[in-house]
Write a protein that holds these residues in place. Structure first.
Motif, PDB file in Angstrom:
ATOM      1  N   HIS A 206      -4.580   5.327 -12.798  1.00 29.45           N
ATOM      2  CA  HIS A 206      -4.467   6.779 -12.678  1.00 29.45           C
ATOM      3  C   HIS A 206      -5.378   7.358 -11.598  1.00 29.45           C
ATOM      4  N   PHE A 207      -5.968   6.512 -10.763  1.00 25.38           N
ATOM      5  CA  PHE A 207      -6.806   7.027  -9.679  1.00 25.38           C
ATOM      6  C   PHE A 207      -5.957   7.832  -8.684  1.00 25.38           C
ATOM      7  N   TRP A 208      -6.532   8.935  -8.202  1.00 25.07           N
ATOM      8  CA  TRP A 208      -5.955   9.770  -7.148  1.00 25.07           C
ATOM      9  C   TRP A 208      -4.622  10.392  -7.566  1.00 25.07           C
ATOM     10  N   ALA A 209      -4.500  10.685  -8.861  1.00 23.09           N
ATOM     11  CA  ALA A 209      -3.263  11.275  -9.378  1.00 23.09           C
ATOM     12  C   ALA A 209      -3.524  12.696  -9.874  1.00 23.09           C
ATOM     13  N   THR A 210      -2.503  13.539  -9.726  1.00 21.74           N
ATOM     14  CA  THR A 210      -2.498  14.881 -10.294  1.00 21.74           C
ATOM     15  C   THR A 210      -1.300  14.985 -11.230  1.00 21.74           C
ATOM     16  N   TYR A 211      -1.575  15.301 -12.505  1.00 21.85           N
ATOM     17  CA  TYR A 211      -0.540  15.264 -13.527  1.00 21.85           C
ATOM     18  C   TYR A 211      -0.347  16.630 -14.181  1.00 21.85           C
ATOM     19  N   GLN A 212       0.906  17.091 -14.231  1.00 24.65           N
ATOM     20  CA  GLN A 212       1.240  18.234 -15.067  1.00 24.65           C
ATOM     21  C   GLN A 212       1.312  17.755 -16.512  1.00 24.65           C
ATOM     22  N   MET A 213       0.525  18.360 -17.378  1.00 20.56           N
ATOM     23  CA  MET A 213       0.399  17.887 -18.755  1.00 20.56           C
ATOM     24  C   MET A 213       1.056  18.883 -19.713  1.00 20.56           C
ATOM     25  N   VAL A 214       2.377  18.772 -19.822  1.00 19.60           N
ATOM     26  CA  VAL A 214       3.164  19.693 -20.634  1.00 19.60           C
ATOM     27  C   VAL A 214       3.842  18.922 -21.762  1.00 19.60           C
ATOM     28  N   SER A 215       3.815  19.482 -22.959  1.00 21.31           N
ATOM     29  CA  SER A 215       4.404  18.823 -24.130  1.00 21.31           C
ATOM     30  C   SER A 215       5.838  19.255 -24.402  1.00 21.31           C
ATOM     31  N   THR A 216       6.123  20.548 -24.263  1.00 19.73           N
ATOM     32  CA  THR A 216       7.430  21.061 -24.667  1.00 19.73           C
ATOM     33  C   THR A 216       8.411  21.023 -23.499  1.00 19.73           C
ATOM     34  N   SER A 217       9.613  20.503 -23.746  1.00 19.09           N
ATOM     35  CA  SER A 217      10.592  20.329 -22.670  1.00 19.09           C
ATOM     36  C   SER A 217      11.392  21.590 -22.388  1.00 19.09           C
ATOM     37  N   LEU A 218      11.565  22.450 -23.382  1.00 18.81           N
ATOM     38  CA  LEU A 218      12.368  23.662 -23.210  1.00 18.81           C
ATOM     39  C   LEU A 218      11.458  24.882 -23.111  1.00 18.81           C
ATOM     40  N   PRO A 219      11.412  25.556 -21.947  1.00 16.32           N
ATOM     41  CA  PRO A 219      10.588  26.769 -21.844  1.00 16.32           C
ATOM     42  C   PRO A 219      11.035  27.824 -22.855  1.00 16.32           C
ATOM     43  N   MET A 220      10.072  28.438 -23.506  1.00 11.46           N
ATOM     44  CA  MET A 220      10.357  29.429 -24.542  1.00 11.46           C
ATOM     45  C   MET A 220       9.373  30.579 -24.433  1.00 11.46           C
ATOM     46  N   GLY A 221       9.855  31.784 -24.751  1.00 10.61           N
ATOM     47  CA  GLY A 221       8.953  32.910 -24.905  1.00 10.61           C
ATOM     48  C   GLY A 221       8.370  32.912 -26.304  1.00 10.61           C
ATOM     49  N   TYR A 222       7.351  33.720 -26.524  1.00 11.73           N
ATOM     50  CA  TYR A 222       6.718  33.734 -27.844  1.00 11.73           C
ATOM     51  C   TYR A 222       7.635  34.316 -28.919  1.00 11.73           C
ATOM     52  N   ARG A 223       8.616  35.125 -28.533  1.00 12.15           N
ATOM     53  CA  ARG A 223       9.576  35.598 -29.530  1.00 12.15           C
ATOM     54  C   ARG A 223      10.397  34.421 -30.064  1.00 12.15           C
ATOM     55  N   GLU A 224      10.816  33.528 -29.157  1.00 16.47           N
ATOM     56  CA  GLU A 224      11.564  32.346 -29.580  1.00 16.47           C
ATOM     57  C   GLU A 224      10.706  31.424 -30.440  1.00 16.47           C
ATOM     58  N   VAL A 225       9.424  31.304 -30.081  1.00 13.39           N
ATOM     59  CA  VAL A 225       8.513  30.489 -30.895  1.00 13.39           C
ATOM     60  C   VAL A 225       8.436  31.069 -32.301  1.00 13.39           C
ATOM     61  N   CYS A 226       8.343  32.385 -32.404  1.00 10.71           N
ATOM     62  CA  CYS A 226       8.269  33.025 -33.723  1.00 10.71           C
ATOM     63  C   CYS A 226       9.565  32.850 -34.503  1.00 10.71           C
ATOM     64  N   GLU A 227      10.701  32.892 -33.816  1.00 11.73           N
ATOM     65  CA  GLU A 227      11.985  32.670 -34.493  1.00 11.73           C
ATOM     66  C   GLU A 227      12.059  31.255 -35.056  1.00 11.73           C
ATOM     67  N   LEU A 228      11.603  30.279 -34.277  1.00  8.26           N
ATOM     68  CA  LEU A 228      11.585  28.902 -34.750  1.00  8.26           C
ATOM     69  C   LEU A 228      10.620  28.754 -35.927  1.00  8.26           C
ATOM     70  N   ALA A 229       9.426  29.352 -35.791  1.00 10.18           N
ATOM     71  CA  ALA A 229       8.440  29.273 -36.873  1.00 10.18           C
ATOM     72  C   ALA A 229       8.968  29.939 -38.144  1.00 10.18           C
ATOM     73  N   SER A 230       9.727  31.017 -37.993  1.00  9.67           N
ATOM     74  CA  SER A 230      10.301  31.705 -39.152  1.00  9.67           C
ATOM     75  C   SER A 230      11.228  30.782 -39.931  1.00  9.67           C
ATOM     76  N   LYS A 231      12.045  30.034 -39.210  1.00  4.44           N
ATOM     77  CA  LYS A 231      12.978  29.116 -39.863  1.00  4.44           C
ATOM     78  C   LYS A 231      12.233  28.002 -40.591  1.00  4.44           C
ATOM     79  N   VAL A 232      11.205  27.465 -39.946  1.00  9.04           N
ATOM     80  CA  VAL A 232      10.451  26.363 -40.550  1.00  9.04           C
ATOM     81  C   VAL A 232       9.645  26.849 -41.746  1.00  9.04           C
ATOM     82  N   MET A 233       9.039  28.046 -41.641  1.00  6.04           N
ATOM     83  CA  MET A 233       8.186  28.583 -42.695  1.00  6.04           C
ATOM     84  C   MET A 233       8.991  29.174 -43.854  1.00  6.04           C
ATOM     85  N   GLY A 234      10.225  29.578 -43.569  1.00  2.00           N
ATOM     86  CA  GLY A 234      11.042  30.185 -44.616  1.00  2.00           C
ATOM     87  C   GLY A 234      10.756  31.649 -44.830  1.00  2.00           C
ATOM     88  N   LYS A 235      10.121  32.308 -43.885  1.00  2.00           N
ATOM     89  CA  LYS A 235       9.929  33.758 -43.958  1.00  2.00           C
ATOM     90  C   LYS A 235       9.883  34.313 -42.543  1.00  2.00           C
TER      91      LYS A 235
END
Length: 313
Positions: A206-235
């Motif tokens: 990994h010498f002389w490397a620059t890495y984008q360190m991103v976990s999620t493959s689909l860009p989402m706004g925080y409203r979408e994150v909350c919609e997903l969390a709502s489904k998982v949490m059940g409220k």
């Protein structure tokens, strides 16, 4: 040269920060010599209390927790003495963050450090963002230093999403500080800690490397994150947007959002960040994270379910 887990000394800066809270547990079972650098005595005591039992179990035989002001070149040189590899996290929104980066690179170079890992930020070329722009200069300085380096560029940390608070509320509400429909890619602190540990161990790959360190493959706004969390949490999670001026006045939880002390530099940096995020997000590919981890990175669904299990839900 392969990593020597018994004798190589690893230095971690800002060791009591959110990034290192996930990195250190990965390092403890493997590396026998760690030096954890913090600024204040209170942070030093926090680390001693947090990890003391682990160290006493002989998983790690020689761990130091040292106090240092990274704005002072002599302190940087002191903590870099005898170090094989540095994992440098700069203090976010600090008025001297760039200078601190220079100090650490100079100190590492003077002591012949074999590997310098710099935790930067996704898209440091975005000059409108003060907290990104200062890291751009540190990256340039590191590249030109001659040190074997790896630059990591994480995005928004998923762990900043207030899942514990939302779980505890009967009628949960997420307070957005900018347009919740602006899309971002997100980084899991667990993924970042795992990847950084692998990079430390694999070293030359990994010498002389620059890495984008991103976990999620689909860009989402925080409203979408909350919609997903709502489904998982059940409220249902309601989303409300706090006006810019109220956020800057520290109303509600705004002051605690980043945990920053008041000051002109912090104020200016946060203002620019909030205004930028009102119209533009941060998006990138998850390919590099997947390659380094050798597994699928953490997605929002798995992250939320994991946090719910931690809360006994």
């Amino acid at each position: 040269m392969p990593a020597d887990f018994q004798n190589d000394l690893i230095l971690v800066t800002c060791a009591n920060g959110k990034q290192c809270s996930q990195l250190i547990p990965f390092l403890l079972p493997r590396w026998k010599r760690l030096r954890l650098a913090v600024k204040s005595e209170s942070s030093r005591q926090t680390l001693l209390e947090k990890y003391g039992p682990t160290w006493q179990s002989n998983l790690v035989s020689n761990v130091e927790v040292v106090s240092a002001d990274l704005a002072l070149p002599d302190d940087c040189k002191r903590i870099c003495e005898g170090v094989m590899a540095v994992y440098h996290v700069g203090p976010g929104f600090h008025p001297r963050e760039t200078e601190i980066g220079y100090n650490m690179i100079d100190a590492a170079e003077s002591h012949g450090v074999s590997h310098f890992i710099y935790s930067s930020v996704l898209h440091p070329s975005l000059r409108k963002l003060m907290n990104h722009d200062c890291k751009r200069y540190v990256e340039e300085y590191l590249i030109e230093s001659g040190l074997p380096y790896t630059i990591l560029q994480p995005s928004h940390f998923m762990d900043m999403f207030p899942i514990q608070k939302l779980l505890s509320e009967e009628d949960p509400t997420y307070i957005a500080r900018w347009d919740p429909d602006v899309k971002f890619s997100y980084t899991s602190l667990h993924d970042l800690g795992d990847a950084a540990t692998r990079i430390l161990e694999q070293r030359e790959e990994h010498f002389w490397a620059t890495y984008q360190m991103v976990s999620t493959s689909l860009p989402m706004g925080y409203r979408e994150v909350c919609e997903l969390a709502s489904k998982v949490m059940g409220k249902e999670i309601r989303v409300e947007t706090m006006p810019f001026q109220k956020t800057m006045e520290g109303e509600g939880e705004a002051e605690g959002m980043l945990g920053l002390p008041p000051g002109e530099h912090e104020r200016d940096g946060i203002q620019r960040m909030l205004l930028y995020y009102e119209y533009r997000g941060l998006v990138a590919s998850t390919n590099v994270m997947r390659w380094i981890l050798g597994r699928e990175p953490t997605n929002w669904d798995d992250w939320i379910r994991g946090k719910m299990r931690e809360e006994g839900r």
